[in-house]
Design a protein around this motif. Structure first.
Motif, PDB file in Angstrom:
ATOM      1  N   VAL A 281     -25.232   9.708  63.871  1.00  9.62           N
ATOM      2  CA  VAL A 281     -25.793  10.770  64.711  1.00  9.62           C
ATOM      3  C   VAL A 281     -24.697  11.696  65.212  1.00  9.62           C
ATOM      4  O   VAL A 281     -24.840  12.930  65.202  1.00  9.62           O
ATOM      5  N   TRP A 282     -23.572  11.100  65.647  1.00  8.81           N
ATOM      6  CA  TRP A 282     -22.454  11.925  66.116  1.00  8.81           C
ATOM      7  C   TRP A 282     -21.923  12.810  64.988  1.00  8.81           C
ATOM      8  O   TRP A 282     -21.587  13.977  65.206  1.00  8.81           O
ATOM      9  N   LEU A 283     -21.850  12.268  63.771  1.00  5.37           N
ATOM     10  CA  LEU A 283     -21.357  13.044  62.635  1.00  5.37           C
ATOM     11  C   LEU A 283     -22.274  14.223  62.333  1.00  5.37           C
ATOM     12  O   LEU A 283     -21.815  15.332  62.050  1.00  5.37           O
ATOM     13  N   VAL A 284     -23.576  13.993  62.416  1.00  3.41           N
ATOM     14  CA  VAL A 284     -24.519  15.091  62.184  1.00  3.41           C
ATOM     15  C   VAL A 284     -24.380  16.157  63.261  1.00  3.41           C
ATOM     16  O   VAL A 284     -24.380  17.368  62.970  1.00  3.41           O
ATOM     17  N   LEU A 285     -24.242  15.728  64.515  1.00  2.09           N
ATOM     18  CA  LEU A 285     -24.107  16.691  65.608  1.00  2.09           C
ATOM     19  C   LEU A 285     -22.844  17.527  65.488  1.00  2.09           C
ATOM     20  O   LEU A 285     -22.792  18.669  65.972  1.00  2.09           O
ATOM     21  N   VAL A 286     -21.802  16.990  64.851  1.00  3.12           N
ATOM     22  CA  VAL A 286     -20.555  17.731  64.680  1.00  3.12           C
ATOM     23  C   VAL A 286     -20.601  18.613  63.437  1.00  3.12           C
ATOM     24  O   VAL A 286     -20.173  19.774  63.464  1.00  3.12           O
ATOM     25  N   LEU A 287     -21.138  18.077  62.344  1.00  4.90           N
ATOM     26  CA  LEU A 287     -21.084  18.803  61.077  1.00  4.90           C
ATOM     27  C   LEU A 287     -22.076  19.960  61.010  1.00  4.90           C
ATOM     28  O   LEU A 287     -21.786  20.980  60.375  1.00  4.90           O
ATOM     29  N   VAL A 288     -23.236  19.815  61.641  1.00  6.25           N
ATOM     30  CA  VAL A 288     -24.233  20.891  61.565  1.00  6.25           C
ATOM     31  C   VAL A 288     -23.719  22.180  62.203  1.00  6.25           C
ATOM     32  O   VAL A 288     -23.817  23.255  61.590  1.00  6.25           O
ATOM     33  N   PRO A 289     -23.143  22.165  63.418  1.00 10.40           N
ATOM     34  CA  PRO A 289     -22.580  23.425  63.940  1.00 10.40           C
ATOM     35  C   PRO A 289     -21.432  23.972  63.094  1.00 10.40           C
ATOM     36  O   PRO A 289     -21.312  25.198  62.936  1.00 10.40           O
ATOM     37  N   LEU A 290     -20.593  23.081  62.565  1.00  5.57           N
ATOM     38  CA  LEU A 290     -19.504  23.559  61.714  1.00  5.57           C
ATOM     39  C   LEU A 290     -20.040  24.200  60.442  1.00  5.57           C
ATOM     40  O   LEU A 290     -19.524  25.236  59.984  1.00  5.57           O
ATOM     41  N   TYR A 291     -21.066  23.598  59.857  1.00  9.51           N
ATOM     42  CA  TYR A 291     -21.663  24.193  58.663  1.00  9.51           C
ATOM     43  C   TYR A 291     -22.270  25.554  58.974  1.00  9.51           C
ATOM     44  O   TYR A 291     -22.109  26.515  58.218  1.00  9.51           O
ATOM     45  N   PHE A 292     -22.979  25.635  60.100  1.00  2.71           N
ATOM     46  CA  PHE A 292     -23.562  26.919  60.495  1.00  2.71           C
ATOM     47  C   PHE A 292     -22.486  27.968  60.716  1.00  2.71           C
ATOM     48  O   PHE A 292     -22.634  29.137  60.321  1.00  2.71           O
ATOM     49  N   LEU A 293     -21.382  27.560  61.329  1.00  2.00           N
ATOM     50  CA  LEU A 293     -20.289  28.490  61.616  1.00  2.00           C
ATOM     51  C   LEU A 293     -19.673  29.036  60.331  1.00  2.00           C
ATOM     52  O   LEU A 293     -19.527  30.257  60.161  1.00  2.00           O
ATOM     53  N   VAL A 294     -19.326  28.152  59.407  1.00  2.00           N
ATOM     54  CA  VAL A 294     -18.663  28.576  58.174  1.00  2.00           C
ATOM     55  C   VAL A 294     -19.638  29.289  57.246  1.00  2.00           C
ATOM     56  O   VAL A 294     -19.306  30.330  56.655  1.00  2.00           O
ATOM     57  N   ALA A 295     -20.843  28.737  57.095  1.00  2.00           N
ATOM     58  CA  ALA A 295     -21.810  29.346  56.177  1.00  2.00           C
ATOM     59  C   ALA A 295     -22.221  30.739  56.632  1.00  2.00           C
ATOM     60  O   ALA A 295     -22.348  31.663  55.817  1.00  2.00           O
ATOM     61  N   THR A 296     -22.402  30.932  57.935  1.00  2.00           N
ATOM     62  CA  THR A 296     -22.787  32.253  58.434  1.00  2.00           C
ATOM     63  C   THR A 296     -21.675  33.263  58.244  1.00  2.00           C
ATOM     64  O   THR A 296     -21.936  34.444  57.969  1.00  2.00           O
ATOM     65  N   SER A 297     -20.415  32.826  58.389  1.00  2.00           N
ATOM     66  CA  SER A 297     -19.301  33.761  58.196  1.00  2.00           C
ATOM     67  C   SER A 297     -19.146  34.196  56.751  1.00  2.00           C
ATOM     68  O   SER A 297     -18.490  35.205  56.486  1.00  2.00           O
ATOM     69  N   LEU A 298     -19.737  33.449  55.812  1.00  2.00           N
ATOM     70  CA  LEU A 298     -19.643  33.793  54.390  1.00  2.00           C
ATOM     71  C   LEU A 298     -20.887  34.496  53.874  1.00  2.00           C
ATOM     72  O   LEU A 298     -21.029  34.706  52.670  1.00  2.00           O
ATOM     73  N   ARG A 299     -21.800  34.876  54.744  1.00  2.00           N
ATOM     74  CA  ARG A 299     -23.014  35.580  54.363  1.00  2.00           C
ATOM     75  C   ARG A 299     -22.835  37.089  54.517  1.00  2.00           C
ATOM     76  O   ARG A 299     -21.978  37.553  55.268  1.00  2.00           O
ATOM     77  N   GLY A 300     -23.688  37.808  53.852  1.00  2.00           N
ATOM     78  CA  GLY A 300     -23.829  39.228  54.126  1.00  2.00           C
ATOM     79  C   GLY A 300     -24.810  39.450  55.254  1.00  2.00           C
ATOM     80  O   GLY A 300     -25.571  38.543  55.631  1.00  2.00           O
ATOM     81  N   SER A 301     -24.818  40.629  55.817  1.00  2.00           N
ATOM     82  CA  SER A 301     -25.725  40.903  56.933  1.00  2.00           C
ATOM     83  C   SER A 301     -27.182  40.775  56.519  1.00  2.00           C
ATOM     84  O   SER A 301     -28.019  40.244  57.257  1.00  2.00           O
ATOM     85  N   GLY A 302     -27.519  41.243  55.313  1.00  2.00           N
ATOM     86  CA  GLY A 302     -28.894  41.142  54.842  1.00  2.00           C
ATOM     87  C   GLY A 302     -29.307  39.710  54.577  1.00  2.00           C
ATOM     88  O   GLY A 302     -30.439  39.315  54.887  1.00  2.00           O
ATOM     89  N   ASP A 303     -28.412  38.921  54.008  1.00  2.00           N
ATOM     90  CA  ASP A 303     -28.720  37.515  53.736  1.00  2.00           C
ATOM     91  C   ASP A 303     -28.953  36.750  55.026  1.00  2.00           C
ATOM     92  O   ASP A 303     -29.817  35.866  55.089  1.00  2.00           O
ATOM     93  N   TYR A 304     -28.216  37.067  56.065  1.00  2.00           N
ATOM     94  CA  TYR A 304     -28.385  36.356  57.330  1.00  2.00           C
ATOM     95  C   TYR A 304     -29.734  36.674  57.956  1.00  2.00           C
ATOM     96  O   TYR A 304     -30.363  35.805  58.566  1.00  2.00           O
ATOM     97  N   LEU A 305     -30.213  37.909  57.807  1.00  2.00           N
ATOM     98  CA  LEU A 305     -31.479  38.294  58.427  1.00  2.00           C
ATOM     99  C   LEU A 305     -32.682  37.746  57.669  1.00  2.00           C
ATOM    100  O   LEU A 305     -33.715  37.450  58.271  1.00  2.00           O
ATOM    101  N   THR A 306     -32.576  37.615  56.349  1.00  2.00           N
ATOM    102  CA  THR A 306     -33.713  37.165  55.551  1.00  2.00           C
ATOM    103  C   THR A 306     -33.781  35.642  55.421  1.00  2.00           C
ATOM    104  O   THR A 306     -34.857  35.061  55.483  1.00  2.00           O
ATOM    105  N   ALA A 307     -32.622  34.991  55.224  1.00  2.00           N
ATOM    106  CA  ALA A 307     -32.601  33.547  55.031  1.00  2.00           C
ATOM    107  C   ALA A 307     -32.497  32.828  56.372  1.00  2.00           C
ATOM    108  O   ALA A 307     -32.200  33.422  57.411  1.00  2.00           O
TER     109      ALA A 307
END
Length: 300
Positions: free
Chosen positions: A43-69
């Motif tokens: 549970v602790w690993l999920v709580l740590v990895l999910v925000p990190l994934y959101f942080l890195v994945a969002t920084s690698l998106r385009g503005s349009g991809d972030y709004l649609t997906a």
């Protein structure tokens, strides 16, 4: 009758449970698996990895991809446009200002806290004890409670809207914890070493330079990381004591991605990722000394 009783007693003794073989020296007893600890770690690993994934994945998106997906969906196309926008906003200037504030606060705290900790450990003077108690009182004073007097002092000293105005209060509010950590670290130094230096005719400065500094490395690294993190993440002092863009640090620089029409979330996440890299490198460099400094004085 006695013969039958004796025979039954012998049969019961023969059916007695065999003795367990003695454990070999050096072998470990295998216990039951701790399923609860495993579930908690997952549970602790999920709580740590999910925000990190959101942080890195969002920084690698385009503005349009972030709004649609969705926010947790895999980016359709990896792009570094958000990082480019972060540098266009002025990330390098904000990074430089944060580095200046962090290095200045670390240097100021070490210059004051190391001699103070040495005096607290080696001196039996009543003045030193009273000074140590006054430093400990600083642990009970939050920065939010005295931000107005700090603002008045900074303006009277004509330091408003400068990096010095951020360095001084940051160092002041991290000084009590730093002195406590360094005092605990210096108390781990055996008294025989101090006595040997005194027998050799070493002065207090020579003892401090040749003995205290080399043996207090773990405490120094702990204080460096602690003060650096406080200076790096500090938001209150830069908000109140600075105004212009030239003195803006990273926490305030993240506001540049928010406008009256919306927020550039991919650009903001890219700036957060870039600002976290120096802190991560600092922790990876001094994690062993950090643990050693935090554990100093536990056995005392």
């Amino acid at each position: 009758m006695s013969t039958i009783t004796a025979r039954r007693t012998g049969e019961q003794a023969g059916r007695a449970a065999p003795q367990r073989p003695a454990r070999r020296p050096g072998t470990r007893k295998v216990g039951r698996p701790a399923y609860g600890a495993g579930v908690g770690a997952a549970v602790w690993l999920v709580l740590v990895l999910v925000p990190l994934y959101f942080l890195v994945a969002t920084s690698l998106r385009g503005s349009g991809d972030y709004l649609t997906a969705g926010p947790l969906s895999i980016p359709e196309a990896i792009t570094f446009e958000a990082y480019q926008r972060a540098f266009e906003v002025g990330f390098l200037r904000f990074l430089t200002n944060s580095l200046i504030v962090a290095i200045g606060a670390i240097a100021l705290v070490l210059v004051v806290a190391l001699p103070a900790a040495f005096a607290i450990v080696r001196s039996a003077s009543r003045v030193v004890r009273v000074g140590f108690m006054l430093f400990l009182l600083g642990l009970a004073v939050p920065a939010q409670a005295v931000i107005i007097p700090i603002y008045l002092l900074i303006t009277r000293l004509h330091l408003y809207d400068s990096l010095t105005a951020v360095i001084l209060p940051t160092a002041a509010f991290t000084l009590p914890v730093s002195i406590v950590v360094l005092t605990s670290s210096l108390r781990d130094v055996p008294s025989s070493l101090y006595e040997a230096m005194a027998l050799d005719g070493a002065s207090n400065f020579q003892t401090f330079w040749r003995l205290v500094l080399p043996l207090s490395r773990s405490g120094v690294v702990t204080v460096t990381i602690f003060v650096g993190l406080n200076a790096w993440n500090n938001f209150l002092f830069p908000l109140v004591l600075t105004q212009s863009t030239d003195t803006r640090v990273l926490p305030l620089g993240l506001w540049e991605f928010q406008t009256q029409y919306g927020t550039d979330v991919p650009g903001l996440m890219a700036a957060v990722v870039l600002s976290a890299l120096p802190v991560l490198a600092l922790y990876l460099f001094g994690r062993r000394q950090l643990l050693g400094g935090l554990a100093a004085g536990i056995g005392k």
